[in-house]
Design an enzyme around this catalytic site. Structure first.
Site, PDB file in Angstrom:
ATOM      1  N   LYS A   1      -6.366  -7.987   9.657  1.00  0.00           N
ATOM      2  CA  LYS A   1      -6.197  -9.438   9.792  1.00  0.00           C
ATOM      3  C   LYS A   1      -6.839  -9.894  11.103  1.00  0.00           C
ATOM      4  O   LYS A   1      -7.984  -9.575  11.365  1.00  0.00           O
ATOM      5  CB  LYS A   1      -4.719  -9.826   9.691  1.00  0.00           C
ATOM      6  CG  LYS A   1      -4.117  -9.491   8.328  1.00  0.00           C
ATOM      7  CD  LYS A   1      -2.677  -9.942   8.204  1.00  0.00           C
ATOM      8  CE  LYS A   1      -2.129  -9.620   6.820  1.00  0.00           C
ATOM      9  NZ  LYS A   1      -0.695  -9.910   6.689  1.00  0.00           N
TER      10      LYS A   1
ATOM     11  N   SER B   1       0.107  -3.747   8.848  1.00  0.00           N
ATOM     12  CA  SER B   1       1.062  -3.202   9.824  1.00  0.00           C
ATOM     13  C   SER B   1       1.258  -1.704   9.651  1.00  0.00           C
ATOM     14  O   SER B   1       1.456  -0.981  10.627  1.00  0.00           O
ATOM     15  CB  SER B   1       2.404  -3.935   9.724  1.00  0.00           C
ATOM     16  OG  SER B   1       2.922  -3.870   8.405  1.00  0.00           O
TER      17      SER B   1
ATOM     18  N   GLY C   1       4.094  -4.296   1.481  1.00  0.00           N
ATOM     19  CA  GLY C   1       5.076  -3.332   1.940  1.00  0.00           C
ATOM     20  C   GLY C   1       4.549  -1.913   2.065  1.00  0.00           C
ATOM     21  O   GLY C   1       5.227  -1.046   2.610  1.00  0.00           O
TER      22      GLY C   1
ATOM     23  N   GLU D   1       0.906  -9.210  -5.042  1.00  0.00           N
ATOM     24  CA  GLU D   1       1.934  -8.833  -4.073  1.00  0.00           C
ATOM     25  C   GLU D   1       2.943  -9.949  -3.853  1.00  0.00           C
ATOM     26  O   GLU D   1       2.570 -11.073  -3.537  1.00  0.00           O
ATOM     27  CB  GLU D   1       1.314  -8.428  -2.738  1.00  0.00           C
ATOM     28  CG  GLU D   1       0.447  -9.468  -2.074  1.00  0.00           C
ATOM     29  CD  GLU D   1      -0.078  -9.006  -0.711  1.00  0.00           C
ATOM     30  OE1 GLU D   1       0.103  -7.831  -0.359  1.00  0.00           O
ATOM     31  OE2 GLU D   1      -0.656  -9.841  -0.014  1.00  0.00           O
TER      32      GLU D   1
ATOM     33  N   ASN E   1      -6.943  -3.623   6.457  1.00  0.00           N
ATOM     34  CA  ASN E   1      -6.918  -5.071   6.696  1.00  0.00           C
ATOM     35  C   ASN E   1      -6.209  -5.427   8.005  1.00  0.00           C
ATOM     36  O   ASN E   1      -5.030  -5.776   8.007  1.00  0.00           O
ATOM     37  CB  ASN E   1      -6.225  -5.764   5.508  1.00  0.00           C
ATOM     38  CG  ASN E   1      -6.191  -7.273   5.658  1.00  0.00           C
ATOM     39  OD1 ASN E   1      -7.032  -7.867   6.334  1.00  0.00           O
ATOM     40  ND2 ASN E   1      -5.216  -7.905   5.027  1.00  0.00           N
TER      41      ASN E   1
ATOM     42  N   HIS F   1      -5.141 -15.472   0.230  1.00  0.00           N
ATOM     43  CA  HIS F   1      -4.064 -14.732   0.896  1.00  0.00           C
ATOM     44  C   HIS F   1      -2.931 -15.696   1.239  1.00  0.00           C
ATOM     45  O   HIS F   1      -3.162 -16.888   1.430  1.00  0.00           O
ATOM     46  CB  HIS F   1      -4.594 -14.054   2.168  1.00  0.00           C
ATOM     47  CG  HIS F   1      -3.641 -13.083   2.763  1.00  0.00           C
ATOM     48  ND1 HIS F   1      -2.657 -13.470   3.648  1.00  0.00           N
ATOM     49  CD2 HIS F   1      -3.499 -11.741   2.606  1.00  0.00           C
ATOM     50  CE1 HIS F   1      -1.958 -12.409   4.003  1.00  0.00           C
ATOM     51  NE2 HIS F   1      -2.440 -11.345   3.388  1.00  0.00           N
TER      52      HIS F   1
END
Length: 229
Positions: free
Chosen positions: A14, A202, A180, A143, A12, A95
């Site tokens: 983004k 990330s 995370g 999440e 993902n 999201h």
């Protein structure tokens, strides 16, 4: 028609990647999906859906969101049919960066089902996750929002309790734990604990090689699922 399967990985990026950069990572993920047999979703900006769909074979192209409208009026909103025709087989909904009201979410899940699109519905709490499961989402991404992008994974008990709670509400829903998650080890752990899949932003994009990180994550998920089975 794509169908949500266990286990899976969602890559993902983004809106950090777009155009050729997005396509490059999508192609890498496509090769990993072919090599491992793992179901891999790849999210991208709306304008890149057709580009990625036409240049991959194995990943499930996933839209970042959509609206519950039907063809006709709705200037500026995201029409589900346009996403489907461009090549999206799945859609992220609710999201933390693009939330919907309960009514909007239910209507959008219904529209996605009409078009045979897989729904990945985000929830910030177990209560929200149960509601999404009741709405018959295909995948519920449970999440805690405050862990997104931190590299800090939720406690093991959160994973096991969430999986148990959602399966009690809807045994057909697939449970994704991802906030995370940033390493292959994280992926291995959440799937070994009972999650159907996981994903990252990330954790992939900040890796020395995002393509290598996707492969490491995919292999870890496959290993954990085999051991669990």
């Amino acid at each position: 028609m794509a169908k949500a399967e266990t286990p899976f990985l969602i890559v993902n990026p983004k809106s950090y990647l777009y155009g050729n950069a997005s396509l490059e990572l999508a192609k890498a993920a496509d090769q990993v999906a072919a090599d491992t047999g793992l179901q891999i979703y790849f999210t991208c900006p709306y304008a890149d859906i057709r580009l990625i769909k036409e240049n991959t074979e194995h990943v499930i192209v996933c839209a970042q969101s959509m609206d519950p409208l039907t063809p006709g009026r709705g200037m500026g909103h995201v029409l589900p049919e346009s996403l489907k025709e461009a090549g999206a087989e799945a859609v992220f909904l609710n999201h933390a960066e693009n939330q919907k009201t309960l009514a909007e979410l239910y209507a959008t899940i219904k529209r996605a089902k009409e078009l045979d699109m897989i729904t990945v519905v985000c929830a910030d709490s177990t209560v929200e996750a149960k509601a999404a499961a009741c709405m018959d989402a295909d995948i519920v991404l449970a999440e805690p929002t405050d862990l997104i992008g931190t590299g800090q994974v939720a406690e093991d008990s959160y994973t096991t309790e969430t999986v148990k709670a959602l399966n009690e509400v809807n045994p057909n829903v697939l449970v994704m734990i991802a906030s995370g998650v940033s390493t292959a080890e994280d992926c291995y752990n959440v799937v070994k604990l009972g999650a159907d899949g996981t994903g990252a932003t990330s954790g992939i994009l900040n890796a020395p090689s995002p393509a290598v990180r996707v492969r490491e994550m995919a292999e870890a998920i496959v290993k954990a699922y085999k051991e669990r089975a």
